[in-house]
Design an enzyme around this catalytic site. Structure first.
Site, PDB file in Angstrom:
ATOM      1  N   CYS A 140       0.830  -1.212   0.000  1.00 48.44           N
ATOM      2  CA  CYS A 140       0.000   0.000   0.000  1.00 48.44           C
ATOM      3  C   CYS A 140       0.861   1.256   0.000  1.00 48.44           C
ATOM      4  CB  CYS A 140      -0.925  -0.016   1.224  1.00 48.44           C
ATOM      5  SG  CYS A 140      -1.895   1.491   1.398  1.00 48.44           S
ATOM      6  N   CYS A 143      -0.319   4.070   2.270  1.00 47.70           N
ATOM      7  CA  CYS A 143      -0.007   3.840   3.686  1.00 47.70           C
ATOM      8  C   CYS A 143       1.477   4.064   3.976  1.00 47.70           C
ATOM      9  CB  CYS A 143      -0.341   2.403   4.102  1.00 47.70           C
ATOM     10  SG  CYS A 143      -1.878   1.774   3.445  1.00 47.70           S
ATOM     11  N   ASP A 144       2.340   3.565   3.112  1.00 51.52           N
ATOM     12  CA  ASP A 144       3.755   3.454   3.476  1.00 51.52           C
ATOM     13  C   ASP A 144       4.724   4.297   2.650  1.00 51.52           C
ATOM     14  OD1 ASP A 144       2.987   1.591   5.391  1.00 51.52           O
ATOM     15  OD2 ASP A 144       3.137  -0.078   3.989  1.00 51.52           O
TER      16      ASP A 144
END
Ligand code: NAP
Length: 315
Positions: A140, A143-144
Protein backbone atom coordinates in the site's frame (compact mmCIF):
# COMPACT_ATOMS: atom_id res chain seq x y z
CA UNK A 1 -27.81 -24.06 18.12
CA UNK A 2 -26.88 -20.93 20.09
CA UNK A 3 -29.26 -18.15 21.14
CA UNK A 4 -30.62 -15.92 18.46
CA UNK A 5 -28.59 -12.75 18.19
CA UNK A 6 -29.55 -9.26 17.10
CA UNK A 7 -26.47 -9.03 14.95
CA UNK A 8 -23.50 -11.15 13.97
CA UNK A 9 -20.46 -9.38 12.55
CA UNK A 10 -18.27 -11.51 10.31
CA UNK A 11 -14.70 -10.20 10.19
CA UNK A 12 -12.78 -7.94 12.56
CA UNK A 13 -10.71 -5.36 10.70
CA UNK A 14 -11.40 -1.64 11.16
CA UNK A 15 -14.84 -2.01 9.53
CA UNK A 16 -16.05 -4.96 11.61
CA UNK A 17 -14.69 -3.60 14.88
CA UNK A 18 -16.17 -0.16 14.30
CA UNK A 19 -19.50 -1.84 13.56
CA UNK A 20 -19.00 -3.76 16.82
CA UNK A 21 -18.37 -0.58 18.83
CA UNK A 22 -21.47 1.10 17.42
CA UNK A 23 -23.81 -1.88 17.68
CA UNK A 24 -22.56 -2.68 21.19
CA UNK A 25 -23.19 0.90 22.28
CA UNK A 26 -26.68 0.58 20.79
CA UNK A 27 -27.25 -2.36 23.18
CA UNK A 28 -27.46 -4.90 20.37
CA UNK A 29 -24.88 -7.22 22.01
CA UNK A 30 -23.10 -8.09 18.76
CA UNK A 31 -21.25 -11.34 18.29
CA UNK A 32 -18.07 -10.77 16.29
CA UNK A 33 -16.75 -13.88 14.58
CA UNK A 34 -13.31 -12.44 14.19
CA UNK A 35 -11.34 -14.94 12.15
CA UNK A 36 -8.57 -17.40 12.71
CA UNK A 37 -5.18 -16.29 14.09
CA UNK A 38 -3.17 -18.67 11.91
CA UNK A 39 -4.63 -17.35 8.69
CA UNK A 40 -3.08 -14.58 6.59
CA UNK A 41 -6.32 -13.79 4.77
CA UNK A 42 -8.90 -13.65 7.55
CA UNK A 43 -6.83 -13.14 10.66
CA UNK A 44 -8.44 -11.25 13.56
CA UNK A 45 -7.77 -7.55 13.10
CA UNK A 46 -7.53 -7.78 9.32
CA UNK A 47 -4.81 -6.41 7.11
CA UNK A 48 -3.53 -3.93 9.71
CA UNK A 49 -2.19 -6.89 11.67
CA UNK A 50 0.32 -7.32 8.83
CA UNK A 51 1.57 -3.73 8.87
CA UNK A 52 3.92 -1.87 11.16
CA UNK A 53 3.62 1.93 11.55
CA UNK A 54 0.29 3.55 10.72
CA UNK A 55 0.81 7.29 10.39
CA UNK A 56 -2.37 8.34 8.62
CA UNK A 57 -5.01 7.15 11.06
CA UNK A 58 -6.41 10.35 12.55
CA UNK A 59 -6.00 10.82 16.27
CA UNK A 60 -2.47 9.42 16.56
CA UNK A 61 -0.11 12.34 15.88
CA UNK A 62 2.94 10.16 16.55
CA UNK A 63 1.59 7.19 14.58
CA UNK A 64 0.66 3.80 15.96
CA UNK A 65 1.55 0.22 15.11
CA UNK A 66 -1.14 -1.52 13.06
CA UNK A 67 -1.65 -4.41 15.52
CA UNK A 68 -1.83 -2.01 18.48
CA UNK A 69 -4.45 0.08 16.70
CA UNK A 70 -6.57 -3.01 16.13
CA UNK A 71 -6.15 -4.17 19.74
CA UNK A 72 -7.46 -0.74 20.77
CA UNK A 73 -10.47 -1.06 18.45
CA UNK A 74 -11.19 -4.50 19.90
CA UNK A 75 -10.84 -3.39 23.53
CA UNK A 76 -13.22 -0.50 22.84
CA UNK A 77 -15.83 -2.86 21.38
CA UNK A 78 -15.42 -5.28 24.32
CA UNK A 79 -15.89 -2.45 26.80
CA UNK A 80 -19.43 -1.96 25.50
CA UNK A 81 -20.32 -5.65 25.56
CA UNK A 82 -19.35 -6.99 22.13
CA UNK A 83 -18.62 -10.71 22.29
CA UNK A 84 -15.87 -12.33 20.26
CA UNK A 85 -15.46 -15.74 18.78
CA UNK A 86 -11.93 -16.34 17.50
CA UNK A 87 -12.94 -18.67 14.71
CA UNK A 88 -13.52 -18.62 11.02
CA UNK A 89 -17.02 -18.76 9.55
CA UNK A 90 -17.25 -21.84 7.38
CA UNK A 91 -20.74 -21.52 5.89
CA UNK A 92 -23.64 -19.07 5.79
CA UNK A 93 -27.29 -19.29 4.83
CA UNK A 94 -28.92 -15.95 4.13
CA UNK A 95 -31.89 -17.42 2.24
CA UNK A 96 -34.32 -16.96 5.15
CA UNK A 97 -34.59 -15.34 8.56
CA UNK A 98 -33.13 -15.61 11.04
CA UNK A 99 -29.85 -15.73 9.14
CA UNK A 100 -27.64 -18.72 9.82
CA UNK A 101 -23.88 -18.79 10.19
CA UNK A 102 -21.73 -21.82 10.90
CA UNK A 103 -18.35 -22.24 12.47
CA UNK A 104 -17.59 -25.82 11.49
CA UNK A 105 -20.58 -27.76 12.99
CA UNK A 106 -21.70 -25.03 15.37
CA UNK A 107 -24.62 -22.95 14.12
CA UNK A 108 -25.26 -19.33 15.08
CA UNK A 109 -28.41 -17.42 14.17
CA UNK A 110 -29.08 -13.71 14.01
CA UNK A 111 -31.70 -11.22 12.89
CA UNK A 112 -29.11 -9.20 11.00
CA UNK A 113 -25.61 -9.73 9.68
CA UNK A 114 -22.75 -7.33 9.05
CA UNK A 115 -20.20 -8.67 6.58
CA UNK A 116 -16.73 -7.19 6.99
CA UNK A 117 -14.46 -9.96 5.76
CA UNK A 118 -12.08 -7.58 3.97
CA UNK A 119 -9.80 -8.22 1.06
CA UNK A 120 -6.29 -9.39 0.61
CA UNK A 121 -3.48 -8.16 -1.58
CA UNK A 122 -2.37 -10.76 -4.03
CA UNK A 123 1.19 -11.75 -3.22
CA UNK A 124 3.95 -13.36 -5.25
CA UNK A 125 4.12 -16.43 -3.04
CA UNK A 126 7.73 -15.98 -1.90
CA UNK A 127 8.87 -17.05 1.55
CA UNK A 128 10.56 -13.64 1.99
CA UNK A 129 7.18 -11.89 1.79
CA UNK A 130 6.14 -13.18 5.22
CA UNK A 131 9.47 -12.10 6.72
CA UNK A 132 9.70 -8.64 5.18
CA UNK A 133 6.12 -7.37 5.01
CA UNK A 134 6.14 -4.10 6.94
CA UNK A 135 9.94 -4.00 6.81
CA UNK A 136 10.50 -2.41 3.43
CA UNK A 137 7.97 -4.63 1.70
CA UNK A 138 4.51 -3.13 1.33
CA UNK A 139 1.24 -3.56 -0.51
CA UNK A 140 0.00 0.00 0.00
CA UNK A 141 1.76 3.10 -1.29
CA UNK A 142 -0.76 5.46 0.33
CA UNK A 143 -0.01 3.84 3.69
CA UNK A 144 3.76 3.45 3.48
CA UNK A 145 5.11 5.71 0.72
CA UNK A 146 6.18 8.34 3.21
CA UNK A 147 8.74 5.97 4.76
CA UNK A 148 10.71 5.81 1.51
CA UNK A 149 11.75 9.43 1.17
CA UNK A 150 14.93 9.77 -0.90
CA UNK A 151 15.25 6.04 -1.55
CA UNK A 152 15.44 3.78 -4.60
CA UNK A 153 12.47 1.47 -4.60
CA UNK A 154 10.56 -0.87 -6.91
CA UNK A 155 6.97 -1.76 -7.69
CA UNK A 156 5.87 -5.13 -9.11
CA UNK A 157 2.96 -5.25 -11.55
CA UNK A 158 1.77 -3.75 -14.80
CA UNK A 159 -1.86 -2.81 -14.13
CA UNK A 160 -3.48 0.44 -13.02
CA UNK A 161 -2.61 -0.27 -9.39
CA UNK A 162 1.10 -0.66 -10.09
CA UNK A 163 1.24 2.50 -12.20
CA UNK A 164 -0.82 4.49 -9.74
CA UNK A 165 1.33 3.34 -6.81
CA UNK A 166 4.58 4.00 -8.68
CA UNK A 167 3.44 7.48 -9.69
CA UNK A 168 2.40 8.26 -6.12
CA UNK A 169 5.69 6.92 -4.76
CA UNK A 170 7.71 9.36 -6.89
CA UNK A 171 6.55 12.06 -4.46
CA UNK A 172 8.89 10.49 -1.93
CA UNK A 173 11.40 8.18 -3.58
CA UNK A 174 14.32 9.28 -5.76
CA UNK A 175 13.71 6.48 -8.23
CA UNK A 176 10.92 3.95 -8.70
CA UNK A 177 11.52 0.92 -10.90
CA UNK A 178 8.44 -0.88 -12.18
CA UNK A 179 9.17 -4.57 -12.57
CA UNK A 180 6.79 -6.11 -15.05
CA UNK A 181 6.69 -9.66 -16.35
CA UNK A 182 5.82 -8.62 -19.92
CA UNK A 183 6.94 -5.84 -22.26
CA UNK A 184 3.66 -3.97 -22.29
CA UNK A 185 1.48 -2.65 -19.53
CA UNK A 186 -2.06 -3.68 -18.75
CA UNK A 187 -2.76 -0.25 -17.25
CA UNK A 188 -4.99 2.28 -19.00
CA UNK A 189 -3.36 4.48 -21.64
CA UNK A 190 -3.67 7.67 -19.64
CA UNK A 191 -1.95 6.13 -16.61
CA UNK A 192 0.76 4.67 -18.84
CA UNK A 193 1.43 8.06 -20.43
CA UNK A 194 1.70 9.64 -17.01
CA UNK A 195 4.25 7.03 -15.93
CA UNK A 196 6.27 7.25 -19.16
CA UNK A 197 6.49 11.03 -18.73
CA UNK A 198 7.71 10.75 -15.14
CA UNK A 199 11.51 11.11 -14.91
CA UNK A 200 11.65 9.23 -11.64
CA UNK A 201 10.02 6.08 -13.04
CA UNK A 202 12.06 3.41 -14.82
CA UNK A 203 10.80 0.15 -16.26
CA UNK A 204 12.34 -3.27 -15.96
CA UNK A 205 10.43 -5.14 -18.66
CA UNK A 206 10.18 -8.91 -19.01
CA UNK A 207 11.34 -9.65 -15.48
CA UNK A 208 9.86 -11.51 -12.56
CA UNK A 209 10.80 -11.26 -8.91
CA UNK A 210 12.78 -14.32 -7.90
CA UNK A 211 13.45 -13.34 -4.29
CA UNK A 212 13.44 -10.37 -1.94
CA UNK A 213 16.79 -9.93 -0.26
CA UNK A 214 17.42 -8.95 3.36
CA UNK A 215 16.93 -10.59 6.73
CA UNK A 216 15.04 -7.96 8.69
CA UNK A 217 14.61 -5.27 6.03
CA UNK A 218 14.54 -5.12 2.26
CA UNK A 219 18.08 -4.82 0.86
CA UNK A 220 17.48 -5.70 -2.77
CA UNK A 221 15.40 -7.72 -5.16
CA UNK A 222 16.59 -10.67 -7.19
CA UNK A 223 14.96 -10.64 -10.63
CA UNK A 224 14.92 -13.10 -13.51
CA UNK A 225 14.59 -12.21 -17.17
CA UNK A 226 11.65 -13.97 -18.83
CA UNK A 227 13.52 -13.64 -22.13
CA UNK A 228 16.81 -15.41 -21.40
CA UNK A 229 16.56 -16.51 -17.75
CA UNK A 230 19.36 -14.21 -16.58
CA UNK A 231 19.23 -13.52 -12.86
CA UNK A 232 20.30 -10.10 -11.57
CA UNK A 233 19.93 -7.97 -8.45
CA UNK A 234 18.07 -4.70 -8.26
CA UNK A 235 19.55 -2.43 -5.65
CA UNK A 236 16.45 -1.15 -3.81
CA UNK A 237 15.47 -0.58 -0.19
CA UNK A 238 11.76 -0.94 -0.72
CA UNK A 239 9.40 -3.10 -2.75
CA UNK A 240 5.69 -2.57 -3.34
CA UNK A 241 3.62 -5.47 -4.58
CA UNK A 242 0.77 -4.22 -6.76
CA UNK A 243 -0.47 -7.25 -8.67
CA UNK A 244 -4.10 -6.92 -7.61
CA UNK A 245 -6.43 -7.55 -4.68
CA UNK A 246 -8.94 -10.23 -3.92
CA UNK A 247 -12.00 -9.66 -1.73
CA UNK A 248 -12.77 -12.39 0.81
CA UNK A 249 -16.18 -13.25 -0.59
CA UNK A 250 -16.02 -16.98 -1.42
CA UNK A 251 -18.27 -17.65 1.57
CA UNK A 252 -21.09 -15.60 0.07
CA UNK A 253 -21.08 -16.96 -3.48
CA UNK A 254 -24.63 -17.42 -4.75
CA UNK A 255 -26.08 -15.55 -1.75
CA UNK A 256 -24.89 -11.96 -1.96
CA UNK A 257 -24.67 -9.95 -5.15
CA UNK A 258 -21.11 -9.29 -6.30
CA UNK A 259 -19.45 -7.19 -8.96
CA UNK A 260 -17.50 -9.01 -11.69
CA UNK A 261 -14.32 -8.54 -9.64
CA UNK A 262 -15.85 -10.38 -6.65
CA UNK A 263 -16.47 -7.33 -4.43
CA UNK A 264 -19.88 -7.21 -2.73
CA UNK A 265 -22.43 -4.84 -4.16
CA UNK A 266 -23.85 -2.34 -1.68
CA UNK A 267 -26.67 0.04 -2.47
CA UNK A 268 -25.49 3.62 -3.08
CA UNK A 269 -24.73 5.66 0.04
CA UNK A 270 -25.49 2.73 2.35
CA UNK A 271 -24.23 -0.64 3.49
CA UNK A 272 -27.34 -2.53 2.30
CA UNK A 273 -26.62 -5.64 0.25
CA UNK A 274 -29.20 -7.32 -1.99
CA UNK A 275 -30.41 -9.33 1.03
CA UNK A 276 -32.55 -7.30 3.40
CA UNK A 277 -30.93 -7.43 6.85
CA UNK A 278 -27.45 -8.27 5.58
CA UNK A 279 -25.07 -5.32 5.48
CA UNK A 280 -21.53 -5.05 4.14
CA UNK A 281 -18.72 -2.67 5.02
CA UNK A 282 -14.98 -2.22 4.60
CA UNK A 283 -12.73 -3.55 1.88
CA UNK A 284 -15.04 -6.45 1.03
CA UNK A 285 -17.23 -3.90 -0.77
CA UNK A 286 -14.63 -1.24 -1.58
CA UNK A 287 -12.14 -1.76 -4.38
CA UNK A 288 -11.35 1.95 -4.58
CA UNK A 289 -10.17 3.49 -1.31
CA UNK A 290 -9.06 0.50 0.82
CA UNK A 291 -7.99 2.62 3.79
CA UNK A 292 -8.43 1.81 7.49
CA UNK A 293 -10.26 5.08 8.00
CA UNK A 294 -12.67 4.54 5.11
CA UNK A 295 -13.27 0.98 6.30
CA UNK A 296 -13.97 2.23 9.82
CA UNK A 297 -16.34 4.86 8.43
CA UNK A 298 -18.26 2.28 6.45
CA UNK A 299 -18.38 0.03 9.56
CA UNK A 300 -20.12 2.85 11.36
CA UNK A 301 -22.58 3.14 8.46
CA UNK A 302 -23.31 -0.60 8.60
CA UNK A 303 -23.96 -0.46 12.34
CA UNK A 304 -26.36 2.44 11.98
CA UNK A 305 -28.08 0.79 9.00
CA UNK A 306 -28.45 -2.48 10.94
CA UNK A 307 -29.72 -0.73 14.06
CA UNK A 308 -32.35 1.22 12.12
CA UNK A 309 -33.33 -1.83 10.10
CA UNK A 310 -33.79 -3.94 13.25
CA UNK A 311 -35.82 -1.17 14.82
CA UNK A 312 -38.08 -1.04 11.77
CA UNK A 313 -38.63 -4.83 11.94
CA UNK A 314 -39.78 -4.54 15.54
CA UNK A 315 -42.13 -1.71 14.61
P1 NAP B 1 -4.78 -5.99 -12.63
O1 NAP B 1 -5.39 -5.06 -13.61
O2 NAP B 1 -5.27 -7.39 -12.55
O3 NAP B 1 -3.22 -6.01 -12.93
C1 NAP B 1 -2.37 -6.88 -12.25
C2 NAP B 1 -0.98 -6.72 -12.83
O4 NAP B 1 -0.08 -7.50 -12.08
C3 NAP B 1 -0.88 -7.19 -14.29
O5 NAP B 1 -0.04 -6.33 -15.02
C4 NAP B 1 -0.28 -8.57 -14.15
O6 NAP B 1 0.58 -8.92 -15.22
C5 NAP B 1 0.58 -8.44 -12.92
N1 NAP B 1 0.65 -9.71 -12.19
C6 NAP B 1 -0.35 -10.47 -11.76
N2 NAP B 1 0.11 -11.56 -11.10
C7 NAP B 1 1.46 -11.45 -11.13
C8 NAP B 1 2.52 -12.25 -10.64
N3 NAP B 1 2.28 -13.37 -9.94
N4 NAP B 1 3.79 -11.85 -10.85
C9 NAP B 1 4.04 -10.69 -11.54
N5 NAP B 1 3.09 -9.89 -12.03
C10 NAP B 1 1.81 -10.28 -11.83
O7 NAP B 1 -4.87 -5.45 -11.12
P2 NAP B 1 -4.85 -3.93 -10.60
O8 NAP B 1 -3.79 -3.15 -11.25
O9 NAP B 1 -4.87 -4.03 -9.12
O10 NAP B 1 -6.26 -3.37 -11.07
C11 NAP B 1 -7.48 -4.03 -10.67
C12 NAP B 1 -8.66 -3.25 -11.22
O11 NAP B 1 -8.76 -1.99 -10.54
C13 NAP B 1 -8.53 -2.92 -12.69
O12 NAP B 1 -9.79 -2.97 -13.27
C14 NAP B 1 -8.01 -1.52 -12.70
O13 NAP B 1 -8.35 -0.79 -13.88
C15 NAP B 1 -8.68 -0.92 -11.47
N6 NAP B 1 -7.87 0.18 -10.92
C16 NAP B 1 -8.12 1.44 -11.38
C17 NAP B 1 -7.37 2.49 -10.91
C18 NAP B 1 -7.64 3.87 -11.40
O14 NAP B 1 -8.36 4.00 -12.38
N7 NAP B 1 -7.13 4.90 -10.76
C19 NAP B 1 -6.34 2.28 -9.98
C20 NAP B 1 -6.10 0.97 -9.54
C21 NAP B 1 -6.86 -0.08 -10.03
P3 NAP B 1 0.00 -9.19 -16.71
O15 NAP B 1 -0.32 -7.83 -17.25
O16 NAP B 1 1.10 -9.87 -17.37
O17 NAP B 1 -1.21 -10.05 -16.50
Amino acid sequence: MSDERNVIIVGSGPAGLTAAIYTARANLRPLVIEGEPSSTSDQPGGQLMLTTDVENYPGFPDGIMGPELMMNFRAQAERFGAEFLTEKVTKVDFSGRPFRVWVRDEEYVADSIIVSTGAQSLMLGLEAETRLLGHGLSTCATCDGFFFRGQNIAVVGGGDSAIEEATFLTKFADKVTIIHRRDELRASKIMQDRAFANDKIEFLWNHTVEDILGTDKVEGVSVTSTVDGTVSTLDVTGLFIAIGHRPNTDLFAGQLEMHDNGYLVTKPDSSYTNVDGVFACGDVQDSTYRQAITAAGSGCMAAIDAERWLEAQHD
